[in-house]
Design a protein around this motif. Structure first.
Motif, PDB file in Angstrom:
ATOM      1  N   ARG A 183      39.050  42.716  31.212  1.00 32.41           N
ATOM      2  CA  ARG A 183      38.305  41.646  31.865  1.00 32.41           C
ATOM      3  C   ARG A 183      37.353  42.171  32.935  1.00 32.41           C
ATOM      4  NH1 ARG A 183      40.402  36.382  31.303  1.00 32.41           N
ATOM      5  NH2 ARG A 183      38.774  35.753  32.772  1.00 32.41           N
ATOM      6  N   CYS A 189      43.925  41.867  33.519  1.00 30.46           N
ATOM      7  CA  CYS A 189      43.154  41.507  34.704  1.00 30.46           C
ATOM      8  C   CYS A 189      42.954  42.667  35.670  1.00 30.46           C
ATOM      9  CB  CYS A 189      43.847  40.350  35.444  1.00 30.46           C
ATOM     10  SG  CYS A 189      43.919  38.823  34.502  1.00 30.46           S
ATOM     11  N   CYS A 216      40.196  35.788  36.321  1.00 28.56           N
ATOM     12  CA  CYS A 216      41.175  36.286  35.358  1.00 28.56           C
ATOM     13  C   CYS A 216      42.574  35.896  35.801  1.00 28.56           C
ATOM     14  CB  CYS A 216      41.069  37.806  35.225  1.00 28.56           C
ATOM     15  SG  CYS A 216      42.084  38.500  33.907  1.00 28.56           S
TER      16      CYS A 216
END
Length: 446
Positions: free
Chosen positions: A284, A278, A360
């Motif tokens: 992501r 994240c 995320c």
């Protein structure tokens, strides 16, 4: 070979029927080896239809593609989306293949529409050659083994060209699975901290993002382990993915049947771990930014459908569909397929807009079991099939080659045992679907 401009090429060939399950189709795909003599003792490079100059080519039968255009559109889209990260060093390197329509005659017998294609090999990717040690590497996902999906880590055997679903391709001079084994082991067994810190040096992040997007836009359920290549340009460089065999895409399965599913994510064990990154500069974050960029340019219904329309119009204008239907009675041109693909694509992109923009959240994960991995065994099977999944509840559907549902159930335990003793012997497709995953695998009942 006769081209539309009147140019002709005549050559001696070695011809091999190629493909896995597609070898069972009545319309065969072929690999062509051009010879400078009549016995194949020496090769001859030829440049065909504006593609590369080489002695090996593929003829894809397109037998299971309703419009004879799925794989061609998919490969065109990938060439627009992705460039190799070392392109400045190797300007002629291509992260995929070009394709061109041809019509084939064998022994003066008409065989219908084919696609002449380049091949994925060290020459196409410009991988570094072997000298006294391994530099460039190339492996093909040829079967649904645990290594290709990053769900199992079988022992390596350097006397074999097959390991865990991978087929060893380069270097040809020396076989050593150690580098790939170490990478698969890293994905499956490293701690979360180790994985997040080290994966960008082991696998090219931009390529990982592009292939994840590409695979999911196509909903390529036959291309997340098998039917792809993993490559390395040079020693010390990261791995990257190369797509291959893109026929069961854009709302069609690997058997050419319409599958209107649009609300799932195609993934594997590697991507399940990547999705836990994240950080702003991590998987992501790059995924969200790349998705937003592509959605304004290449990944729009209009852009992708223009490719289908252009290929369809070309085949229509040349009356190729009519000749295809005359020689292959199982093929019937359906003018509603363009509308079907357009509707499917619109829904698919809308679903991915939501999926790729979700917040995320880091989930706790056991190394090697990041997300709902699925295993099926034995395969081939006789009396029973065992399904293992990292999920408490999931649906199982077994279909025969005609699409008929032979068995359907919902499992309420992570390990389930299905009685398949009453199923006729033959080839089946097993679909396992949970809340956040989908898996398809071929099953042989013997």
């Amino acid at each position: 070979m006769s081209e539309t401009n009147g140019a002709t090429i005549t050559a001696n060939l070695g011809i091999e029927v190629r493909g896995g399950n597609s070898q069972n189709y009545p319309k065969k795909s072929y690999e062509l080896s051009f010879w400078a003599d009549t016995l194949g003792a020496s090769n001859r490079d030829v440049k065909l239809l504006g593609m590369r100059n080489d002695n090996k080519w593929n003829l894809q039968a397109l037998y299971n593609e309703p419009l004879r255009a799925n794989s061609k559109v998919a490969n065109e889209l990938w060439q627009e989306m992705s460039q190799l990260y070392y392109k400045d060093k190797e300007p002629d390197a291509k992260n995929g293949i070009a394709m061109s329509y041809v019509e084939l005659f064998v022994n003066k017998e008409y065989k219908g529409i084919y696609s002449l294609t380049e091949r994925i090999d060290k020459k196409q990717l410009k991988l570094k050659k072997y000298t006294t040690s391994i530099k460039g590497e190339l492996y093909k996902g040829s079967d649904w083994g645990g290594a290709v999906t990053f769900t199992a880590l079988p022992p390596i055997d350097n006397t074999s060209l097959i390991w865990g679903g991978f087929e060893y391709k380069h270097p040809e001079e020396y076989t050593d699975w150690t580098n790939l084994y170490d990478f698969v082991s890293f994905v499956e067994t490293s701690s979360d901290a180790e994985f997040l810190k080290q994966y960008p040096s082991k696998f090219n992040l931009k390529n990982a993002v592009d292939y994840y997007i590409f695979m999911n836009v196509l909903r390529a359920t036959d291309n997340y382990g098998k039917n792809l290549y993993i490559a390395k340009y040079n020693a010390g460089e990261p791995y990257f993915y190369v797509p291959w065999d893109l026929d069961g895409v854009f709302g069609n399965d690997w058997m050419g049947r319409n599958d209107n599913t649009t609300d799932d994510i195609v993934t594997n064990g590697f991507y399940k771990r990547l999705n836990q990154d994240c950080s702003a500069a991590g998987f992501r974050g790059v995924l969200a930014r790349r998705w937003a960029e592509l959605r304004t340019t290449l990944l729009t219904p209009d852009h992708i459908m223009a490719k289908f329309v252009a290929n369809n119009a070309y085949l229509q204008a040349n009356s190729a569909y009519q000749r295809e239907q005359a020689v292959w009675p199982s093929f019937s041109y359906d003018n509603t397929q363009l509308t079907y693909v357009s509707n499917w694509l619109t829904k698919r992109l809308a679903y991915l807009d939501g999926a790729f923009s979700q917040r995320c959240t880091v989930l706790s994960a056991t190394p090697g079991k990041a997300g709902p991995a699925v295993r099926l065994y034995p395969n081939p099977a006789t009396n029973y099939l065992v399904i293992e999944a990292n999920a408490a509840t999931y649906d199982v559907c077994i279909q025969d080659v005609s699409g008929r549902v032979a068995l359907k159930t919902t499992a309420h335990t992570s390990v389930s045992r299905l009685d398949i003793s009453q199923l006729p012997k033959g080839l089946y497709l097993v679909l396992v679907k949970g809340e956040n995953f989908v898996m398809t695998e071929k099953l042989v009942r013997d």
